[in-house]
Design an enzyme around this catalytic site. Structure first.
Site, PDB file in Angstrom:
ATOM      1  N   SER A 187      10.700  47.645  26.676  1.00  0.00           N
ATOM      2  CA  SER A 187      11.409  46.595  27.404  1.00  0.00           C
ATOM      3  C   SER A 187      12.496  47.199  28.303  1.00  0.00           C
ATOM      4  O   SER A 187      12.196  48.059  29.126  1.00  0.00           O
ATOM      5  CB  SER A 187      11.984  45.575  26.419  1.00  0.00           C
ATOM      6  OG  SER A 187      12.419  44.417  27.094  1.00  0.00           O
ATOM      7  N   ASP A 427       1.602  40.257  27.806  1.00  0.00           N
ATOM      8  CA  ASP A 427       3.039  40.085  27.971  1.00  0.00           C
ATOM      9  C   ASP A 427       3.310  39.515  29.356  1.00  0.00           C
ATOM     10  O   ASP A 427       2.888  40.089  30.360  1.00  0.00           O
ATOM     11  CB  ASP A 427       3.742  41.439  27.808  1.00  0.00           C
ATOM     12  CG  ASP A 427       5.223  41.365  28.112  1.00  0.00           C
ATOM     13  OD1 ASP A 427       5.817  40.284  27.937  1.00  0.00           O
ATOM     14  OD2 ASP A 427       5.786  42.395  28.521  1.00  0.00           O
ATOM     15  N   HIS A 481       4.615  41.721  24.290  1.00  0.00           N
ATOM     16  CA  HIS A 481       5.699  42.564  24.771  1.00  0.00           C
ATOM     17  C   HIS A 481       5.994  43.743  23.853  1.00  0.00           C
ATOM     18  O   HIS A 481       6.320  44.833  24.315  1.00  0.00           O
ATOM     19  CB  HIS A 481       6.943  41.691  24.930  1.00  0.00           C
ATOM     20  CG  HIS A 481       8.062  42.325  25.680  1.00  0.00           C
ATOM     21  ND1 HIS A 481       7.947  42.739  26.992  1.00  0.00           N
ATOM     22  CD2 HIS A 481       9.335  42.616  25.315  1.00  0.00           C
ATOM     23  CE1 HIS A 481       9.098  43.237  27.398  1.00  0.00           C
ATOM     24  NE2 HIS A 481       9.959  43.186  26.408  1.00  0.00           N
TER      25      HIS A 481
END
Length: 504
Positions: A187, A427, A481
């Site tokens: 991320s 994601d 994600h």
């Protein structure tokens, strides 16, 4: 001859003593002996505690960075040492520890009157590597400072501090200094990882007191570049069947391929159609349901909301899920909120709009990590000193001051450092379409043409494209994600093979 045997015996004994000293060099006071909620023996040694940073400037002093170190369950003396960083910015790396690839998993359910129950994770990354989970920057997780000025940071400062942490950590654990070292994260750690890697490389060039045996880095669904990441959502939504052909054609014509910063009212209107079409989806995994905070009233009026419309309809009609259905965090969809480089944090956005962080239930981790017995077991200071542990903090001020990460990736790979970039292909927060585009933009020659890869020899686990300069991009089929959370077996497979220098 007698003298020869005497000196041989003396030298052999000395080597044995030195070996014993090196293997026991880790500070015993940092050893984690038990963990409340877990019964049984640890499969390897665990250490945790603080590294206090110092420096010539007052602003560089008094930063206490918390780490949890898990030795490899295989061969800790020779297996790689891996640093793991969660993103946010402002999110604790205990996210990776308790929900993704750490040595334990939480048992489902909420036992009344007792702590959550832990069991061994069969897909822990400690199966094949030593791994450091670091709460960074200062103010995140258990990391703290008595000087609030230390809670103001950014890309470059965070990289500088984390590099200093590593130098001091290896000072305490010198027996691991010769092990291959890798930096990993996901991320917003798409920013942390390459900037830190560049600091480490510069330290090697400058002849740091302790030369880290840095070999490469790995990034999952990582924030990289505002243009590539910002333009990724529309083609992703179309390719996944989330918007119609008509909406797609209209938004392409109106925006001329520039979606991250609308250039006209018409483009803005067409993008709103896209957002309306994907309302209610779990942004972190479009295949998964979304945890809705039961205390939030969907009839509350949202005044001057700054969040995308897809997050403005979260209601209280859906009951909480028994297990977490994804990350608490903030990433590139909110890049438009950045003002003068200051990145808003999810808790701040949630407070300002009265919207709970979407699709998140981290009650179990929060309960466990704030238990006094747990904090004592892992050598974390009391809550009165560092504050209450939260998965993502709102007490730091974070500035995105390093720009695009593409020049960093080019610089590192051209110097021979290995890189693996992976994306969960469902994601919607940092879509694989943007990552695939920027990895291709580096201009490296393709050595391993787009192909499926397998984790069990039978089922397709994702797709791979290999480039020169030891640069690889892979997707993980059906994952969101946080790949190790959604696809733990597949994640351990590609992680193990990549660390070993084998083809995925």
């Amino acid at each position: 001859m007698a003298k020869f045997f005497f000196f041989f015996f003396f030298f052999t004994s000395l080597c044995m003593l030195l070996t014993l000293f090196v293997t026991e060099a880790a500070p015993k006071t940092s050893l984690v002996k038990t963990l409340p909620g877990f019964k049984g023996s640890f499969p390897s040694k665990h250490y945790s505690g603080y590294i206090t940073l110092g420096g010539e400037k007052p602003a560089d002093q008094g930063k206490n960075l918390f780490y949890y170190f898990v030795e490899s369950e295989r061969k800790p003396a020779t297996d790689p040492v891996v640093l793991w960083l969660n993103g946010g910015p402002g999110c604790s790396s205990f996210d990776g520890f308790v929900y993704e690839h750490g040595p334990f998993n939480f048992k489902e359910g909420k036992p009344k009157g007792s702590l959550p129950i832990l069991y061994l994770n069969p897909y822990s990354w400690s199966k094949v590597s030593n791994i450091i989970y670091l709460d960074s920057p200062t103010g995140v997780g258990f990391s703290y400072s008595k000087d609030p000025r230390n809670y103001v940071t950014g890309d470059l400062k965070t990289a500088y501090d984390t590099h200093n942490f590593l130098l001091k950590w290896f000072e305490q654990f010198p027996e691991f200094l010769s092990n291959p070292f890798y930096i990993t994260g996901e991320s917003f750690a798409g920013i942390y990882v390459p900037t830190l890697a560049s600091q480490v490389v510069q330290g090697i060039k400058d002849g740091a007191k302790r030369i880290i045996n840095f070999k490469g880095y790995m990034v999952g669904n990582g924030v990289t570049d505002r243009i590539f990441d910002g333009n990724a959502l529309v083609p992703f939504a179309h390719g996944m069947g989330l918007i119609s052909d008509d909406i797609y054609k209209e938004v392409v014509a109106a925006c001329e391929g520039i979606y991250y910063q609308p250039q006209s009212v018409m483009c803005d209107d067409k993008l709103e159609q896209v957002h309306q079409a994907i309302e209610g989806l779990n942004i972190y995994n479009i295949l998964e349901p979304c945890y809705h905070n039961p205390t939030y009233n969907q009839n509350d009026k949202l005044q001057n909301s700054t969040l995308p419309s897809s997050f403005q309809q979260l209601g209280k009609t859906q009951k909480p899920l028994p297990v977490r259905k994804r990350i608490y965090g903030r990433a590139w969809p909110f890049q438009a909120q950045v003002r003068d480089g200051l990145v808003p944090l999810w808790p701040q956005l949630a407070a300002s709009t009265r919207i709970a962080v979407p699709c998140v239930n981290d009650e179990v981790a929060t309960r466990w990590l704030n238990d006094k017995a747990v904090r004592n077991a892992i050598h974390a200071v009391p809550e009165s000193v560092s504050g209450r542990w939260t998965l993502c903090t709102n007490r730091i001020s974070y500035y995105h001051d390093a720009g695009s990460m593409i020049p960093y990736h080019l610089n590192l790979t051209l110097q021979g450092y290995r890189a693996l970039i992976y994306s969960g292909d469902h994601d919607m927060c940092v879509p694989f379409t943007g990552t695939q585009a920027w990895t291709k933009s580096l201009g490296y020659k393709i050595l391993d043409e787009w192909r499926p890869w397998f984790s069990n020899g039978i089922d397709v686990a994702g797709f791979l494209q290999g480039y020169e300069k030891n640069f690889t991009f892979i997707t993980v089929k059906g994952s969101g994600h946080t790949v190790p959370e959604y696809k733990p077996q597949e994640a351990l497979h590609f992680y193990s093979r990549w660390l070993a220098g084998l083809s995925i």
